[in-house]
Design an enzyme around this catalytic site. Structure first.
Site, short mmCIF file in Angstrom:
data_model
loop_
_atom_site.label_atom_id
_atom_site.label_comp_id
_atom_site.label_asym_id
_atom_site.label_seq_id
_atom_site.Cartn_x
_atom_site.Cartn_y
_atom_site.Cartn_z
N HIS A 209 0.87 -1.20 0.00
CA HIS A 209 0.00 0.00 0.00
C HIS A 209 0.89 1.24 0.00
CE1 HIS A 209 -3.80 2.22 1.35
NE2 HIS A 209 -2.87 3.15 1.22
N HIS B 197 1.58 5.37 -1.75
CA HIS B 197 1.24 6.54 -2.58
C HIS B 197 2.51 7.10 -3.18
CE1 HIS B 197 -2.87 6.73 -0.93
NE2 HIS B 197 -2.28 6.26 0.16
N LEU B 198 2.56 7.14 -4.50
CA LEU B 198 3.75 7.67 -5.19
C LEU B 198 3.51 9.03 -5.81
CD1 LEU B 198 5.23 4.52 -6.98
CD2 LEU B 198 6.24 5.80 -5.08
N LYS C 99 -9.50 0.02 -5.84
CA LYS C 99 -9.55 0.64 -4.53
C LYS C 99 -10.89 1.33 -4.29
CE LYS C 99 -7.80 2.20 -0.64
NZ LYS C 99 -6.73 3.14 -0.35
N HIS D 126 -10.49 1.35 1.67
CA HIS D 126 -10.26 2.33 2.75
C HIS D 126 -11.48 2.17 3.65
CE1 HIS D 126 -8.66 6.17 4.46
NE2 HIS D 126 -9.84 6.06 5.04
N HIS E 113 -4.64 -0.59 5.62
CA HIS E 113 -4.20 0.14 6.82
C HIS E 113 -5.16 -0.01 8.00
CE1 HIS E 113 -6.83 2.99 4.89
NE2 HIS E 113 -5.92 3.49 4.09
N LEU F 90 -4.87 9.25 7.87
CA LEU F 90 -6.18 8.61 7.93
C LEU F 90 -6.05 7.16 7.47
CD1 LEU F 90 -8.47 11.47 6.62
CD2 LEU F 90 -8.46 10.48 8.92
N ASP G 170 1.51 2.68 3.52
CA ASP G 170 0.66 3.87 3.33
C ASP G 170 1.50 5.13 3.36
OD1 ASP G 170 -1.67 5.28 2.82
OD2 ASP G 170 -2.26 5.39 4.93
N ALA H 186 -3.89 14.95 5.46
CA ALA H 186 -3.70 13.64 6.08
C ALA H 186 -2.68 12.85 5.29
CB ALA H 186 -5.02 12.88 6.12
C1 NCD Z 1 -3.45 9.17 1.96
C2 NCD Z 1 -2.96 10.20 0.93
O1 NCD Z 1 -2.42 11.23 1.32
O2 NCD Z 1 -3.12 9.96 -0.29
N1 NCD Z 1 -3.48 9.80 3.25
C3 NCD Z 1 -3.44 9.15 4.44
O3 NCD Z 1 -3.59 9.81 5.47
N2 NCD Z 1 -3.24 7.86 4.54
C4 NCD Z 1 -4.77 8.61 1.56
C5 NCD Z 1 -5.17 7.39 2.33
O4 NCD Z 1 -4.58 6.32 2.18
O5 NCD Z 1 -6.11 7.47 3.14
ZN ZN Z 2 -3.21 5.14 1.56
#
Ligand code: NCD
Ligand code: ZN
Length: 347
Positions: free
Chosen positions: A13, A15-16, A99, A136, A174, A219, A247, A263
């Site tokens: 998991h 985010h790039l 997702k 999520h 998560h 989050l 995450d 977040a």
């Molecule tokens: C993530 C994001 O910034 O893309 N933020 C986070 O708090 N985890 C989105 C997500 O996975 O909820």
């Molecule tokens: Zn995430």
């Protein structure tokens, strides 16, 4: 134990982002992980296989020279997702799941699903194609306390979905609560869960330690100590349904240190070291390899990686910030000392 060699891990998991942000963060992940499930919450979101393939090309082009990191793509479900897209996605061999962002649940979730019943046909097509659903798991109603949103999601969305469509494989992303751990453990099969380093290491007190800590806001938000202990128990038990998903969610410093801070916690710079610290403190370093390198690929039906990485017990100080798309980003544990460090690759 002063050094620990593991089969090379994957991040299930991540985010790039895209563009300059992608260029800034990818090297951190690619130095540790062979593969990662890459989240589709770009602006605009990645909703079709064609967009996912184009995004994959941009990620491949941003890799450090000689690096073989493999991005595993996901599609972002909306109220208008076409069920016919699911067979296309599966046939591409590049999309590994879809997702579900409940609309309004988190960063870039505005285009998310407003009511899961609107995508029944899509979920059936996913089950038929063998594409897992990545959730999520939080409801968004303003009358549900933010600390109860995951538990409420289980009762009102996830449990009914399991009953309706037991063939659909699900990754509960998560997980943060004892309720989520209990739910996953109660499923006969077909449900996995990712766990972040921050939810294993901290409870919600950390958000207010000496003042408000925007860099610890993500989050789903950090929960109570009893929830953290339940997550830790699941990984220390070596339960194969729970696997590594950082995450890591990069946001520029100015958007975190803000009257309305975003977040997301950035952990890619030291992902394995952060997990190693938690496992070592729990006396369970022997469980790290399963969690980081074996349970995820088995759930997704992918081969285990052939290479290895080595962690050494060696103190280092996390930088106060890293460059990020013309700004800076504050990483998890900025300015603090970590007790484990990834050894440079043997060439
Ligand atoms: C993530 C994001 O910034 O893309 N933020 C986070 O708090 N985890 C989105 C997500 O996975 O909820
Ligand atoms: Zn995430």
């Amino acid at each position: 134990m002063d050094s620990l060699t593991l089969r090379q891990p994957d991040d299930w998991h991540l985010h790039l982002r895209d563009g300059a942000a992608l260029q800034s963060v990818l090297a951190h992940t690619a130095a540790q992980f062979a593969r990662a499930i890459v989240m589709p919450n770009l602006k605009p979101p990645v909703t079709t296989t064609a967009q996912a393939i184009a995004y994959r090309e941009r990620i491949l082009a941003a890799r450090p020279p000689g690096n073989a990191f493999e991005p595993l793509l996901t599609l972002y479900l909306t109220d208008r997702t076409n069920p016919a897209e699911m067979a296309v996605a599966k046939a591409s061999g590049m999309v590994h799941g879809c997702k579900l962002y409940p609309a309004g649940a988190t960063t870039n979730s505005d285009a998310g699903v407003t009511d899961i019943r609107r995508i029944d046909a899509v979920l059936e097509a996913m089950a038929a194609a063998g594409l897992p659903l990545l959730v999520h798991g939080e409801v968004t109603h303003s009358d549900v306390d933010v600390f109860d949103r995951e538990a409420r999601f289980i009762d009102t969305v996830l449990a009914p979905l399991r009953a309706r469509l037991p063939q659909l494989r699900i990754v509960f992303e998560h997980v943060t609560t004892k309720a989520a751990v209990d739910f996953v453990r109660a499923q006969a099969q077909g449900v996995g869960a990712t766990i972040t380093p921050q939810h294993l290491a901290m409870n919600r007190n950390a958000l207010f330690q000496g003042g408000i800590r925007p860099h610890l806001y993500c989050l789903p938000v950090l929960k109570r100590e009893r929830d953290r202990v339940a997550l830790l128990d699941a990984v220390v038990a070596g339960d194969p349904r729970f696997f590594l998903g950082t995450d890591s969610a990069p946001h520029a410093r100015s958007t975190k240190e803000n009257a309305c801070g975003c977040a997301g916690i950035y952990s890619a710079h030291a992902a394995l070291e952060l997990y190693a610290e938690v496992f070592a403190q729990a006396g369970a370093l022997q469980r790290l390899e399963g969690f980081a390198s074996e349970f995820g690929p088995r759930f997704y039906g992918l081969p285990l990686n052939a290479g290895t990485i080595t962690l050494q017990r060696s103190e280092w100080t996390v930088p106060a910030a890293y460059p990020f798309a013309g700004e800076t980003i504050v990483p998890l544990r900025a300015g603090e000392t970590l007790g484990w460090r990834l050894a440079p690759p043997v060439t």
